[in-house]
Design a protein around this motif. Structure first.
Motif, mmCIF file in Angstrom:
data_model
loop_
_atom_site.group_PDB
_atom_site.id
_atom_site.type_symbol
_atom_site.label_atom_id
_atom_site.label_comp_id
_atom_site.label_asym_id
_atom_site.label_seq_id
_atom_site.Cartn_x
_atom_site.Cartn_y
_atom_site.Cartn_z
ATOM 1 N N CYS A 184 4.222 14.512 25.220
ATOM 2 C CA CYS A 184 3.684 13.715 24.107
ATOM 3 C C CYS A 184 2.201 13.428 24.306
ATOM 4 O O CYS A 184 1.403 13.512 23.359
ATOM 5 C CB CYS A 184 4.451 12.387 23.993
ATOM 6 S SG CYS A 184 6.163 12.567 23.461
ATOM 7 N N MET A 185 1.818 13.084 25.545
ATOM 8 C CA MET A 185 0.403 12.812 25.828
ATOM 9 C C MET A 185 -0.440 14.068 25.618
ATOM 10 O O MET A 185 -1.552 14.000 25.081
ATOM 11 C CB MET A 185 0.235 12.286 27.255
ATOM 12 C CG MET A 185 0.738 10.870 27.429
ATOM 13 S SD MET A 185 0.462 10.287 29.126
ATOM 14 C CE MET A 185 1.404 8.768 29.103
ATOM 15 N N ARG A 188 -1.166 14.440 21.983
ATOM 16 C CA ARG A 188 -2.147 13.470 21.478
ATOM 17 C C ARG A 188 -3.563 13.774 21.970
ATOM 18 O O ARG A 188 -4.536 13.585 21.245
ATOM 19 C CB ARG A 188 -1.719 12.059 21.872
ATOM 20 C CG ARG A 188 -0.508 11.610 21.071
ATOM 21 C CD ARG A 188 -0.522 10.152 20.759
ATOM 22 N NE ARG A 188 0.441 9.838 19.726
ATOM 23 C CZ ARG A 188 1.197 8.748 19.723
ATOM 24 N NH1 ARG A 188 1.099 7.866 20.701
ATOM 25 N NH2 ARG A 188 2.036 8.525 18.728
ATOM 26 N N ARG A 191 -4.978 16.861 20.090
ATOM 27 C CA ARG A 191 -5.400 16.515 18.724
ATOM 28 C C ARG A 191 -6.556 15.515 18.720
ATOM 29 O O ARG A 191 -7.572 15.732 18.064
ATOM 30 C CB ARG A 191 -4.210 15.912 17.975
ATOM 31 C CG ARG A 191 -3.212 16.933 17.461
ATOM 32 C CD ARG A 191 -2.048 16.222 16.807
ATOM 33 N NE ARG A 191 -1.197 17.123 16.059
ATOM 34 C CZ ARG A 191 0.037 16.817 15.674
ATOM 35 N NH1 ARG A 191 0.550 15.632 15.979
ATOM 36 N NH2 ARG A 191 0.756 17.679 14.992
ATOM 37 N N GLY A 192 -6.372 14.413 19.450
ATOM 38 C CA GLY A 192 -7.324 13.308 19.356
ATOM 39 C C GLY A 192 -8.660 13.584 20.010
ATOM 40 O O GLY A 192 -9.689 13.088 19.557
ATOM 41 N N SER A 212 10.820 12.270 20.671
ATOM 42 C CA SER A 212 9.386 12.474 20.892
ATOM 43 C C SER A 212 8.686 12.944 19.627
ATOM 44 O O SER A 212 7.552 12.538 19.342
ATOM 45 C CB SER A 212 9.172 13.481 22.024
ATOM 46 O OG SER A 212 9.643 12.935 23.245
ATOM 47 N N VAL A 216 5.162 11.563 18.006
ATOM 48 C CA VAL A 216 3.880 12.295 18.015
ATOM 49 C C VAL A 216 3.724 13.311 16.885
ATOM 50 O O VAL A 216 2.664 13.925 16.748
ATOM 51 C CB VAL A 216 3.619 12.970 19.383
ATOM 52 C CG1 VAL A 216 3.492 11.929 20.478
ATOM 53 C CG2 VAL A 216 4.702 13.995 19.732
ATOM 54 N N TYR A 312 -10.023 6.353 26.422
ATOM 55 C CA TYR A 312 -9.348 6.946 25.258
ATOM 56 C C TYR A 312 -8.298 5.985 24.689
ATOM 57 O O TYR A 312 -8.124 5.892 23.473
ATOM 58 C CB TYR A 312 -8.667 8.266 25.632
ATOM 59 C CG TYR A 312 -9.594 9.430 25.883
ATOM 60 C CD1 TYR A 312 -10.802 9.562 25.205
ATOM 61 C CD2 TYR A 312 -9.248 10.423 26.793
ATOM 62 C CE1 TYR A 312 -11.643 10.649 25.442
ATOM 63 C CE2 TYR A 312 -10.076 11.515 27.036
ATOM 64 C CZ TYR A 312 -11.280 11.624 26.355
ATOM 65 O OH TYR A 312 -12.101 12.701 26.595
ATOM 66 N N GLN A 317 -8.431 6.516 20.435
ATOM 67 C CA GLN A 317 -8.484 7.973 20.264
ATOM 68 C C GLN A 317 -7.156 8.618 20.667
ATOM 69 O O GLN A 317 -6.699 9.573 20.047
ATOM 70 C CB GLN A 317 -9.619 8.529 21.139
ATOM 71 C CG GLN A 317 -10.181 9.846 20.664
ATOM 72 C CD GLN A 317 -11.469 10.202 21.403
ATOM 73 O OE1 GLN A 317 -12.034 9.405 22.149
ATOM 74 N NE2 GLN A 317 -11.957 11.407 21.194
ATOM 75 N N VAL A 318 -6.550 8.085 21.730
ATOM 76 C CA VAL A 318 -5.250 8.586 22.194
ATOM 77 C C VAL A 318 -4.336 7.389 22.468
ATOM 78 O O VAL A 318 -4.313 6.856 23.575
ATOM 79 C CB VAL A 318 -5.393 9.463 23.461
ATOM 80 C CG1 VAL A 318 -4.050 10.075 23.826
ATOM 81 C CG2 VAL A 318 -6.425 10.559 23.248
ATOM 82 N N VAL A 320 -1.096 5.131 23.395
ATOM 83 C CA VAL A 320 0.083 5.338 24.253
ATOM 84 C C VAL A 320 1.122 4.224 24.096
ATOM 85 O O VAL A 320 2.250 4.366 24.557
ATOM 86 C CB VAL A 320 -0.304 5.453 25.752
ATOM 87 C CG1 VAL A 320 -1.164 6.676 26.006
ATOM 88 C CG2 VAL A 320 -0.985 4.192 26.263
#
Length: 352
Positions: A184-185, A188, A191-192, A212, A216, A312, A317-318, A320
Motif C-alpha cells: 500500500c505504501m 501511495r 503516485r504521490g 488494501s 489505496v 511526506y 503527500q503520502v 498513512v
C-alpha cells in the motif's frame, strides 16, 4: 516495566523487566507506538542470526523523550529536551565504512539494528543507543503527525529507498505484488511522489486484496490465485508490459513473473527477501538482455529516508493514518503477530 522478550523461536514472552537506565550518551523514550510487520512474524517463528536472546523486539518505534543523557547534546550537536516527540530508525549504519562514506548508508557493511542488537520498542520504555544518535537516527515528529503515523515512517523509509533506485517517471505503469502495508505504501509513494500512471495491485489472498484496494484504490486488482498475472498485465498494457514492477512479498514466483511482465527498459525491485531455505529463481537471461531490464535489490533504508518519510506524512503527500487499521495494547501484543500473519489488517500498531 512490561516488555516483549524473545528467548528462542516461538518462545516469546511478555514479562516484567527492570526499567532501563539512561547512560550519559543515550536518550530514554517512553514508547507510544511500536508497529508490527512481516519481519516480526519471521523473528517470532524463526529467530534471526543477528538477534541475541533474550532481547526486547520491535523496530517501528515512536515515543516521547523522558530523559536526555548528560553528554548527548554536546556530543552530537543536538538539542533534545524532555517531552520531545521522536521516531527511531531501525537499521543503524556505522557511518564510517566505505559504503557509509560513499553515502550508501542503506547497505552499510557493519549495520546493526534496533530490536536485534539493541532492545526494541515492544516495551513501555527503551534506550536510544549512542550508535543511533551518532548517525542522526532519532528524528523529531512533526506537530501534525501522530505517534502511530510516525511509527509507520520506518517501513515507509524502506519503500522510499527502493523507489529511489527505480527512477519512476510520470505516467509509468506500475505493478505491485503484495497487498500488505508495504505494498500500500509503495502505491501511495509511486503516485504521490513520482506521479506514476496506472497502478495494478497483485495478491493471492482475496480478502487482503480487497481490504488494501479499498484503502489505496489501485487502478485494478489482480488475484493471482485466479488468473495468469503476466497475461493479465500484458492485456492491461496493450502487450507492452509494466514499466515498473515491485515484488513486496517473499514469494519466488513473483520475481519470475516480474521479469516476464516487464516492458522494454523496465525497472524491477526485488523488495521482499526470499526464504533462506529457497532463495533461488529461474531467470530468462535473454529477456533481461533483449528488453534491457534493470533489476534492483532493495534492503532497508538510510536515516535520511526516515526523515523524508516523516515529511511526506506531515505534508499529506503520502498519508498513512488510514493504513493503520488495528491498535493493540501491549498487554495483548502476542495477538498482533497472528493478525499480521493472517493478513487480517493492513497495519497493526502496538500501544504500550
Amino acid at each position: 516495566m512490561k516488555a516483549l522478550r524473545f528467548y528462542a523461536p516461538e518462545d516469546v514472552r511478555l514479562e516484567d523487566v527492570p526499567e532501563p537506565e539512561c547512560g550519559p550518551d543515550e536518550i530514554k523514550l517512553r514508547v507510544r507506538n511500536c508497529s508490527t510487520c512481516g519481519t516480526d512474524v519471521k523473528i517470532f517463528h524463526n529467530g534471526h542470526q543477528n538477534l541475541t536472546p533474550p532481547r526486547t523486539i520491535g523496530h517501528e518505534i515512536a515515543g516521547e523523550v523522558v530523559e536526555v543523557g548528560a553528554d548527548v547534546n554536546a556530543t552530537y550537536g543536538s538539542d533534545w529536551q524532555v517531552g520531545d516527540r521522536a521516531q527511531v530508525i531501525a537499521a543503524v549504519p556505522c557511518g564510517e565504512c566505505y559504503e557509509c562514506r560513499k553515502g550508501w548508508m542503506a547497505v552499510c557493511q557493519n549495520q546493526t539494528s534496533v530490536g536485534y542488537q539493541y532492545d526494541g520498542g515492544f516495551a513501555e520504555y527503551m534506550i536510544v543507543p549512542r550508535q543511533v544518535l551518532k548517525v542522526d537516527g532519532l528524528n523529531r515528529i512533526p506537530d501534525n503527525v501522530g505517534y502511530d503515523e510516525a511509527s509507520a515512517a520506518e517501513p515507509f523509509a524502506c519503500a522510499i529507498n527502493a523507489q529511489e533506485l527505480l527512477g519512476i517517471e510520470p505516467g509509468d505503469t506500475v505493478v505491485v505484488f503484495g497487498a500488505g502495508p508495504i505494498g500500500c505504501m509503495h502505491i501511495r509513494i509511486a503516485r504521490g511522489v513520482h506521479e506514476c500512471g496506472p497502478v495494478y495491485l497483485v495478491d493471492v489472498n482475496a480478502d487482503r486484496l480487497k481490504m488494501s484496494a479499498d484503502a489505496v484504490q489501485p487502478d485494478e486488482t489482480i488475484d493471482a490465485s485466479e488468473v495468469d498475472v503476466v497475461e493479465r498485465v500484458m492485456e492491461l498494457t496493450g502487450g507492452r508490459g509494466a514499466d515498473v514492477v515491485i515484488t513486496a512479498t517473499a514469494a519466488n514466483v513473483t520475481q519470475e513473473q516480474a521479469i516476464a511482465m516487464a516492458a522494454r527498459n523496465g525497472r524491477i525491485s526485488f523488495f521482499g527477501g526470499l526464504p533462506k531455505t529457497n532463495p533461488t529463481i529461474t531467470c530468462d537471461s535473454n529477456v533481461v538482455h533483449y528488453r534491457q531490464l534493470h533489476i534492483h535489490g532493495a534492503n532497508g533504508s538510510a536515516p535520511e529516508h526516515n526523515k523524508r518519510a516523516l515529511e511526506y506524512i506531515s505534508s499529506g503527500q503520502v498519508p498513512v493514518k488510514d493504513l493503520i487499521t488495528r491498535h493493540i495494547p501491549l498487554d495483548d501484543v502476542l495477538s498482533a503477530f497472528d493478525i499480521v500473519k493472517n493478513g487480517e489488517a493492513i497495519k497493526v500498531t502496538v500501544e504500550p
